[in-house]
Design a protein around this motif. Structure first.
Motif, PDB file in Angstrom:
ATOM      1  N   ASP A 125     -35.340 -50.096 -18.415  1.00 56.57           N
ATOM      2  CA  ASP A 125     -35.051 -51.153 -19.388  1.00 56.57           C
ATOM      3  C   ASP A 125     -33.797 -51.943 -19.060  1.00 56.57           C
ATOM      4  O   ASP A 125     -33.551 -52.999 -19.656  1.00 56.57           O
ATOM      5  CB  ASP A 125     -34.908 -50.563 -20.798  1.00 56.57           C
ATOM      6  N   LEU A 126     -32.968 -51.436 -18.155  1.00 55.29           N
ATOM      7  CA  LEU A 126     -31.696 -52.088 -17.851  1.00 55.29           C
ATOM      8  C   LEU A 126     -31.915 -53.305 -16.966  1.00 55.29           C
ATOM      9  O   LEU A 126     -32.713 -53.277 -16.022  1.00 55.29           O
ATOM     10  CB  LEU A 126     -30.754 -51.097 -17.161  1.00 55.29           C
ATOM     11  N   GLN A 127     -31.194 -54.383 -17.270  1.00 57.91           N
ATOM     12  CA  GLN A 127     -31.250 -55.611 -16.486  1.00 57.91           C
ATOM     13  C   GLN A 127     -29.835 -56.065 -16.176  1.00 57.91           C
ATOM     14  O   GLN A 127     -28.889 -55.756 -16.900  1.00 57.91           O
ATOM     15  CB  GLN A 127     -31.990 -56.712 -17.256  1.00 57.91           C
ATOM     16  N   GLY A 181     -28.123 -62.985 -25.691  1.00 56.95           N
ATOM     17  CA  GLY A 181     -28.287 -61.742 -24.944  1.00 56.95           C
ATOM     18  C   GLY A 181     -26.960 -61.136 -24.546  1.00 56.95           C
ATOM     19  O   GLY A 181     -25.886 -61.564 -25.001  1.00 56.95           O
ATOM     20  N   PRO A 182     -26.991 -60.123 -23.693  1.00 60.21           N
ATOM     21  CA  PRO A 182     -25.753 -59.461 -23.259  1.00 60.21           C
ATOM     22  C   PRO A 182     -24.809 -60.427 -22.550  1.00 60.21           C
ATOM     23  O   PRO A 182     -25.248 -61.334 -21.837  1.00 60.21           O
ATOM     24  CB  PRO A 182     -26.263 -58.362 -22.314  1.00 60.21           C
ATOM     25  N   VAL A 194     -21.610 -60.492 -27.317  1.00 60.94           N
ATOM     26  CA  VAL A 194     -22.682 -59.494 -27.314  1.00 60.94           C
ATOM     27  C   VAL A 194     -22.526 -58.634 -26.068  1.00 60.94           C
ATOM     28  O   VAL A 194     -22.480 -59.153 -24.943  1.00 60.94           O
ATOM     29  CB  VAL A 194     -24.065 -60.174 -27.353  1.00 60.94           C
ATOM     30  N   GLN A 195     -22.451 -57.319 -26.243  1.00 62.57           N
ATOM     31  CA  GLN A 195     -22.277 -56.403 -25.114  1.00 62.57           C
ATOM     32  C   GLN A 195     -23.572 -55.712 -24.713  1.00 62.57           C
ATOM     33  O   GLN A 195     -23.748 -55.368 -23.555  1.00 62.57           O
ATOM     34  CB  GLN A 195     -21.219 -55.348 -25.480  1.00 62.57           C
ATOM     35  N   GLU A 212     -21.972 -53.670 -10.445  1.00 68.50           N
ATOM     36  CA  GLU A 212     -23.379 -53.474 -10.838  1.00 68.50           C
ATOM     37  C   GLU A 212     -23.510 -53.414 -12.367  1.00 68.50           C
ATOM     38  O   GLU A 212     -23.904 -52.419 -12.955  1.00 68.50           O
ATOM     39  CB  GLU A 212     -23.960 -52.197 -10.216  1.00 68.50           C
ATOM     40  N   LEU A 213     -23.175 -54.526 -13.000  1.00 62.51           N
ATOM     41  CA  LEU A 213     -23.181 -54.604 -14.467  1.00 62.51           C
ATOM     42  C   LEU A 213     -24.613 -54.769 -14.972  1.00 62.51           C
ATOM     43  O   LEU A 213     -25.334 -55.679 -14.564  1.00 62.51           O
ATOM     44  CB  LEU A 213     -22.327 -55.790 -14.931  1.00 62.51           C
ATOM     45  N   THR A 214     -25.031 -53.870 -15.879  1.00 65.14           N
ATOM     46  CA  THR A 214     -26.381 -53.911 -16.446  1.00 65.14           C
ATOM     47  C   THR A 214     -26.313 -53.707 -17.959  1.00 65.14           C
ATOM     48  O   THR A 214     -25.333 -53.175 -18.486  1.00 65.14           O
ATOM     49  CB  THR A 214     -27.279 -52.831 -15.830  1.00 65.14           C
TER      50      THR A 214
END
Length: 860
Positions: A355-357, A591-592, A556-557, A526-528
């Protein structure tokens, strides 16, 4: 009582009394007989019907009475003819009224009796109908039971072996008539039961027919049915009085028995097994809520508590131990939870790897005042943010998104560099992924630069050094790198790991290299994030907008924040009414790593609070209420921890401390906190600044009232007072001061606090005089003949008397004379006469020291 009796004259010794003798006894045995008269007491007896008739006859004879009324011999003494006639008329009218009232009472009594008879007849008719209906229902139930038994017997006969059929055939031939007769009687009874009721189109039976039919049915049911000792229909007064006095079954009990029999016949009488529930039990719970969670009646729960000796209502709270006893009594299971469990609804589940993007990095720009942080961001954004800031400095945390030429999206946070915004910079470091430390090449490392380095290290985020203003002639890049070594920041040019880029926000030099360095650092990290979960973010800034209400700038985090989401942030909650991005456009979701302004809060949150999306408004409200209560308890606990001795010591210490009270209102929460922190640092042991209240939004009338009560000025930072507040300030004499630059605000408050400091007193010695001789002058006292040996002697100056270089007196001069004249001052080498105020102990050879006091103002 006749007319003759009424006209009898009164007098002593008349015929109304009876005579008798009474024997009196005296001392020494003497007696005496006395004749006395005893009178009977008059007894008034109500009139009977015959007497009322006589009264009417008297009324008929009243003309005759009136005729004789004119006879003076037949009238009472002292009454005129007119008065007698008036009295007779009044008597006749009273008698007529009595007759009318008696007739009306008789009519009312007759009407009430008729009404009672009618109601009694209706009740008896209704009882007969109910009784017949009950009998029909019982007959039908018995019919159904008989049919069921016959069906069972037929089924049993069919199951018998075929070899017994010849033996059973003979009785069947002779007894074939009985089942047929039973069936016929059953059908007849059913028909009779149906005809007893009132059909839709049929005529209503008379009471006599119903009574005959009911008697026939009771006879047909036989003696066994009569001996059942059951009563049908409603219980009437006559039935209750005709009973033998023994206790009989009530109508409700009889109906319950019939319902049970009906359920048993239809197969629905099985008892439902009670469901055992797990009841969530907090530390305190209201009785009605406990009953709701157990799915029990609140009255039953109250009854159970009363049995335990607790007289409570369903709206009162009870403790967890008592509630657990009630839950056990009702057969449920208690699950103890604490008040803090309300926050468990906030989703803290670990995200799955699929699920991580990849999300954009959050970059915070830090550095000293006027080192070019905002100008550098302007150059990156191709915008002009500096022109919108007061004094050319940044006093708010700005959040922006920038898309580079390579297509990478970067989220920037621009934090102020002034020392007052330390806490705001700390918040910026908490939510950031990469810190860009801006250092001016002509200034090198400054105090706020060191603070920014400390914040970045405390947050544990990587750092990129941007050496700005390299286009200036005084730029010294190597000095910057060398100064950074003192704070354990080793750049790559000095064989370290921290990237450093030489840039110029004015010319745009080195901006591409800076963006490449940021992109490289973000790739290493590698921020997801998971955009499909409930949103979580941090409040960067919060303010109270006049038209839009409370507004929070949220980064938003994790997850995606959508319009309509219900959220809780700190002690506040709300529903997202609108989302506005950094360009001022409304968006449907964020979004994030996307900064947005959120509208729809019920109050202004604190900058740095965490925003979490929840499912329902009830959950959000419950969490917010819990956090508010926790904050209150924390403040109460801090106050309760203070002992009486500590309070007394603080009060004694505060007696010598002067306070400058102020009321602060700012446009955003971060600025208000920064101003309060800066003001609290002003002061020393003698004076300090006390912030009575600080908040976000315009200056209101309540702020003016608070300031008037405390004699405090109102400080407005980028806000103004509304019209009622301005009028109140003019009427009450409250000073309102507006500021847009924090330097000026702090300087003015520091100057005002300095005015509360007591002035410093300095002594300047202006001369010495030696006493040569002491004279006694009448009316003045002792006067010293002196010679001014040094400086000058002035009458307004202070003096000290020295004897063997020891101060024995300090005071003022009462007189200063030169020969016989009073003078203001005497120069050195001249003789004069001096006398002290309230002091006479002077001797030759004493030395007088002359000085002047000077007050010097102090400042913080």
């Amino acid at each position: 009582m006749s007319d003759k009796d009424e006209k009898r004259t009164l007098g002593v010794g008349g015929g109304s009394g009876r005579s008798g003798q009474v024997k009196q006894s005296f001392s020494h045995g003497r007696t005496k007989s006395v004749v006395v008269e005893t009178k009977r007491k008059r007894v008034v007896v109500p009139k009977t019907g015959a007497q009322q008739g006589a009264a009417s006859a008297d009324k008929a004879k009243s003309p005759m009475v009136a005729k004789h009324a004119g006879d003076p011999s037949k009238r009472p003494a002292g009454i005129s003819e007119a008065e007698m006639e008036r009295r007779l008329k009044a008597l006749a009218a009273a008698k007529a009224r009595e007759v009318e009232e008696a007739a009306a009472r008789a009519a009312e009594e007759k009407a009430r009796e008729e009404e009672r008879e009618r109601r009694r007849a209706e009740a008896e008719a209704k009882e007969r109908e109910e009784r017949e209906r009950e009998e029909a229902l019982k007959a039908k139930a018995e019919e159904d039971e008989r049919r069921a038994r016959e069906a069972e017997e037929r089924a049993k006969r069919k199951d018998e072996p075929k070899k017994e059929q010849p033996r059973a055939a003979k009785p069947a031939a002779g007894g074939a008539r009985a089942p047929a007769q039973d069936q016929a009687s059953i059908e007849a009874a059913a028909a009779r039961a149906e005809t007893k009721g009132v059909s839709a189109g049929g005529a209503r039976k008379t009471d006599r027919d119903r009574g005959d039919r009911g008697a026939a049915d009771r006879d047909s049911r036989g003696k066994g049915a009569r001996d059942d000792n059951r009563r049908s229909g409603k219980l009437s007064l006559s039935q209750a009085l005709d009973g033998e006095g023994g206790r009989q079954r009530s109508l409700a009990a009889m109906k319950r028995k019939q319902d049970r029999a009906r359920q048993k016949a239809t197969g629905g009488g099985q008892r439902v097994e009670k469901q055992v529930r797990d009841v969530q039990l907090p530390e305190t719970i209201v009785v009605s809520e406990l009953a709701n969670r157990m799915a029990e009646r609140a009255a039953d729960v109250v009854k159970s508590l009363m049995k335990m000796g607790m007289m409570v209502s369903m709206n009162q709270p009870i403790d967890a131990d008592t509630a657990e006893l009630v839950i056990d009594e009702f057969g449920h299971r208690a699950v103890r939870v604490s008040d803090a469990d309300v926050e468990q609804v906030i989703d803290t589940i670990e995200d799955k790897a699929e699920d991580l993007q990849t999300r954009p990095p959050v970059i915070t720009i830090m550095g000293h005042v006027d080192h070019g942080k905002t100008s550098l961001l302007d150059a990156i954004r191709n915008a002009n943010v500096v022109s919108g800031e007061a004094g050319g400095i940044t006093q708010h945390i700005g959040a922006y998104q920038v898309k580079t030429e390579s297509g990478a999206v970067l989220s920037f946070l621009d934090t102020p560099g002034h020392a007052a915004f330390t806490s705001m910079r700390a918040r910026g470091a908490q939510v950031t992924d990469i810190v860009v430390l801006v250092v001016a090449a002509d200034d090198a490392v400054m105090p706020q630069t060191v603070e920014a380095i400390s914040h970045a290290k405390a947050a544990g985020v990587p750092m990129i050094v941007a050496i700005n203003k390299i286009d200036k002639p005084a730029a010294d890049i190597n000095k910057v790198r060398t100064d950074l070594l003192q704070h354990e920041v080793v750049v790559e040019k000095m064989s370290g790991e921290v990237q450093d880029v030489e840039v110029s926000a004015k010319t745009g030099q080195g901006l591409d290299e800076l963006l490449e360095a940021i992109a490289l650092q973000a790739e290493i990290l590698e921020l997801t994030a998971n955009p499909k979960r409930a949103a979580q973010g941090a409040v960067i800034e919060a303010q109270l907008d006049v038209g839009r209400g409370p507004v929070a700038t949220v980064l938003v985090q994790n997850g995606t924040l959508r319009r309509g989401d219900i959220f809780v942030v700190g002690e506040q909650w709300g529903k997202v009414r609108a989302l506005i991005n950094d360009k001022g456009d409304r968006v449907e979701e964020a979004g994030p790593s996307v900064p947005v302004e959120v509208l729809g809060l019920n109050g202004t949150p604190e900058a740095g609070d965490v925003l979490n999306v929840v499912e329902t408004e009830a959950q959000a409200r419950e969490i917010a209420d819990y956090r508010v209560q926790q904050a209150k308890d924390k403040r109460a606990a801090a106050g309760a921890a203070t002992t009486l001795e500590q309070l007394m010591a603080k009060a004694k210490a505060d007696e010598s401390v002067s306070e400058l009270p102020v009321v602060v209102k700012a446009d955003v929460q971060g600025s208000a906190e920064a101003i309060v922190q800066a003001l609290e640092k002003i002061g020393n042991d003698e004076v300090r600044v006390r912030v009575l209240h600080y908040g976000v939004g315009a200056i209101t009338e309540s702020d003016i009232g608070l300031a008037e009560a405390s004699g405090a000025p109102v400080i407005g930072f980028n806000v103004r007072a509304n019209a009622p507040a301005r009028n109140a300030a003019n009427q009450k004499g409250v000073e309102i001061r507006y500021y847009s630059i924090i330097y000026d605000l702090v300087d003015d408050i520091k100057a005002a606090a300095s005015g509360l400091l007591s002035a410093e007193v300095r002594e300047n010695f202006i001369g010495y005089a030696e006493i040569k001789e002491v004279f006694k002058v009448t009316g003045v006292g002792k006067v010293a003949g002196c010679l001014v040996t040094e400086g000058v002697a002035r009458r307004s100056a202070g003096v000290r008397l020295l004897r063997d270089n020891v101060v024995i007196h300090e005071g003022t001069l009462k007189t200063l004379k030169r020969f016989k004249d009073e003078v203001k001052e005497v120069q050195s080498g001249q003789e004069c006469g001096m006398a002290f105020e309230n002091y006479d102990d002077i001797r030759p050879q004493d030395v007088i020291e002359i000085f002047e006091r000077e007050e010097v103002e102090r400042s913080l």
